[in-house]
Design a protein around this motif. Structure first.
Motif, short mmCIF file in Angstrom:
data_model
loop_
_atom_site.label_atom_id
_atom_site.label_comp_id
_atom_site.label_asym_id
_atom_site.label_seq_id
_atom_site.Cartn_x
_atom_site.Cartn_y
_atom_site.Cartn_z
N ARG A 130 0.83 -1.22 0.00
CA ARG A 130 0.00 0.00 0.00
C ARG A 130 0.86 1.27 0.00
N VAL A 131 1.58 1.45 -1.08
CA VAL A 131 2.43 2.62 -1.22
C VAL A 131 1.60 3.90 -1.15
N ARG A 132 2.05 4.84 -0.33
CA ARG A 132 1.36 6.11 -0.16
C ARG A 132 2.11 7.22 -0.87
N PRO A 133 1.42 8.30 -1.22
CA PRO A 133 2.11 9.42 -1.88
C PRO A 133 3.30 9.90 -1.06
N GLY A 134 4.42 10.10 -1.76
CA GLY A 134 5.62 10.61 -1.13
C GLY A 134 6.53 9.56 -0.54
N GLU A 135 6.09 8.31 -0.46
CA GLU A 135 6.92 7.27 0.15
C GLU A 135 8.03 6.82 -0.79
N SER A 136 9.08 6.27 -0.20
CA SER A 136 10.21 5.76 -0.97
C SER A 136 10.07 4.26 -1.13
N ASP A 195 22.98 5.60 4.81
CA ASP A 195 21.95 5.63 5.86
C ASP A 195 20.53 5.74 5.31
N GLU A 196 20.39 5.70 3.99
CA GLU A 196 19.05 5.86 3.42
C GLU A 196 18.15 4.70 3.79
N LYS A 197 16.93 5.02 4.19
CA LYS A 197 15.93 4.01 4.55
C LYS A 197 14.75 4.11 3.59
N PHE A 198 13.97 3.03 3.51
CA PHE A 198 12.86 2.98 2.57
C PHE A 198 11.56 2.61 3.28
N ASP A 199 10.49 3.21 2.78
CA ASP A 199 9.17 2.89 3.33
C ASP A 199 8.68 1.54 2.84
N VAL A 200 9.06 1.18 1.62
CA VAL A 200 8.62 -0.09 1.03
C VAL A 200 9.78 -0.74 0.30
N ASP A 203 10.92 -7.65 -2.41
CA ASP A 203 12.03 -8.59 -2.40
C ASP A 203 11.63 -9.98 -2.88
N PRO A 204 12.05 -10.35 -4.12
CA PRO A 204 11.88 -11.72 -4.58
C PRO A 204 13.14 -12.55 -4.44
N VAL A 205 14.15 -12.01 -3.74
CA VAL A 205 15.48 -12.63 -3.73
C VAL A 205 15.66 -13.57 -2.55
N GLY A 206 15.37 -13.10 -1.35
CA GLY A 206 15.53 -13.92 -0.16
C GLY A 206 16.94 -13.90 0.39
N GLY A 207 17.21 -14.78 1.36
CA GLY A 207 18.53 -14.93 1.92
C GLY A 207 19.07 -13.66 2.55
N SER A 208 20.36 -13.41 2.35
CA SER A 208 21.00 -12.25 2.95
C SER A 208 20.43 -10.94 2.44
N THR A 209 19.91 -10.95 1.20
CA THR A 209 19.28 -9.74 0.66
C THR A 209 18.06 -9.36 1.48
N ARG A 210 17.27 -10.36 1.86
CA ARG A 210 16.07 -10.10 2.67
C ARG A 210 16.46 -9.61 4.06
N GLN A 211 17.48 -10.22 4.62
CA GLN A 211 17.93 -9.80 5.95
C GLN A 211 18.41 -8.35 5.92
N ALA A 212 19.19 -8.00 4.88
CA ALA A 212 19.66 -6.63 4.75
C ALA A 212 18.50 -5.67 4.51
N GLY A 213 17.48 -6.14 3.79
CA GLY A 213 16.33 -5.30 3.52
C GLY A 213 15.61 -4.88 4.79
N GLU A 215 16.93 -4.28 7.58
CA GLU A 215 17.72 -3.20 8.18
C GLU A 215 17.54 -1.89 7.42
N GLN A 216 17.19 -1.97 6.13
CA GLN A 216 17.04 -0.75 5.32
C GLN A 216 15.64 -0.15 5.41
N LEU A 217 14.75 -0.76 6.17
CA LEU A 217 13.40 -0.23 6.31
C LEU A 217 13.37 0.98 7.25
N ALA A 218 12.61 1.99 6.86
CA ALA A 218 12.35 3.12 7.74
C ALA A 218 11.35 2.69 8.81
N ALA A 219 11.19 3.52 9.82
CA ALA A 219 10.14 3.27 10.80
C ALA A 219 8.80 3.17 10.07
#
Length: 315
Positions: A130-136, A195-200, A203-213, A215-219
């Motif tokens: 549910r991406v909202r206007p202005g979200e990354s 330090d960039e974080k993302f609202d959304v 991830d179709p990759v899994g593994g370490s990519t998912r774990q890193a993802g 950490e990259q999520l914003a509040a």
């Protein structure tokens, strides 16, 4: 009819088979084009256990030639794009009537570019995260059929910044055509983001990519997992940590949705089709193969050399 058969040794061949008859709630389609998608690689490699020999193919466009019990005979002759459980790599295929969408005057070849990727991308942006206007938004596998559509759907949803991740420089250049503000190479993720974080994050990759993802999520950020391209090993997350930061892990399974709530999948597919029809979204068919070349098409998707969408010309 001619049909592709996948045998017990993972070899594809062409066989003559009887034309299938639609059962209750189904339609039979004279196939013009069949789409190639990641499910084809999973069947070939044994991740989807199906009886062999098996007629592959989960996406078809063509004209309805017969209907099963409970389906309006007036649909015979209708041009459709259909999502199937199998059998699209054949001259005639059956599909649930609810997942055989009328395409109007859209060319059958163009409609073949939608397949399962279009409703998946639409739902990932509009229903799951549910991406909202202005979200990354960050999109992995940015050059694939889902990734190229997801970027466009995210822009239509009002996303403020859209970043893609691709496996090579060529794939990154290709993905950049579809509205990404930046496309990173897979080896640069996540270090290049700082330090960039993302609202959304998709991830179709899994593994370490998912774990890193995670950490990259914003509040209050949401990570939507919809595949395991790199590994089927489980990714563990501390739900207490997620709770404290307001982060969410979500999943999307279009195959399951087709079984439990096919009308929901059909609605999303129809909405995606409408956005393509009116020119707001572009599907990009980058490779067209003969029916006899299905093995090549599936292998090129599996090894990452496919960009955008590949299709088979059946009739």
């Amino acid at each position: 009819m001619k049909a592709v058969l996948l045998d017990t040794e993972d070899h594809y061949g062409i066989a003559e088979l009887d034309e299938p008859t639609p059962g209750p709630g189904q339609v039979a389609i004279r196939v013009a084009y069949a789409g190639i998608q990641w499910g084809d690689t999973m069947v070939r490699d044994g991740h989807f256990p199906v009886p062999r020999p098996f007629v592959p193919g989960f996406e078809a466009t063509g004209h309805i030639v017969a209907v099963g019990e409970g389906i309006d005979p007036g649909r015979i002759g209708e041009p459709v794009a259909a999502l199937t459980t199998a059998g699209a790599c054949a001259e005639v295929a059956v599909a649930p009537a609810v997942l055989a969408l009328g395409i109007g005057d859209m060319p059958l070849r163009t409609a073949a570019g939608l397949g399962w990727g279009a409703p998946t991308a639409y739902d990932l942006i509009n229903t799951t995260s549910r991406v909202r206007p202005g979200e990354s938004v960050l999109v992995h596998a940015a050059a694939g059929s889902v990734g190229t559509l997801a970027a466009q759907f995210a822009r239509l949803a009002g996303a403020g910044r859209i970043v893609g991740v691709a496996g090579s420089a060529a794939r990154a250049d290709y993905a950049a055509q579809f509205g990404y503000d930046e496309v990173l190479l897979r080896g640069e993720f996540p270090a290049a983001l700082g330090d960039e974080k993302f609202d959304v994050i998709l991830d179709p990759v899994g593994g370490s990519t998912r774990q890193a993802g995670v950490e990259q999520l914003a509040a209050h950020g949401r990570l939507a997992a919809y595949g395991n391209l790199s590994t089927y090993e489980p990714v563990l997350a501390n739900t207490n940590d997620l709770l404290m930061q307001g982060k969410s892990l979500m999943t999307y399974n279009s195959n399951l949705l087709s079984q439990t709530h096919p009308e929901r999948l059909a609605d999303s597919a129809s909405r995606a089709l409408g956005l393509v029809a009116d020119g707001h979204v572009r599907v990009d068919i980058t490779a067209e193969y003969d029916l006899t070349d299905v093995a090549i098409a599936v292998q090129r998707l599996a090894d990452g050399s496919t960009q955008g969408k590949s299709i088979l010309r059946v009739a």
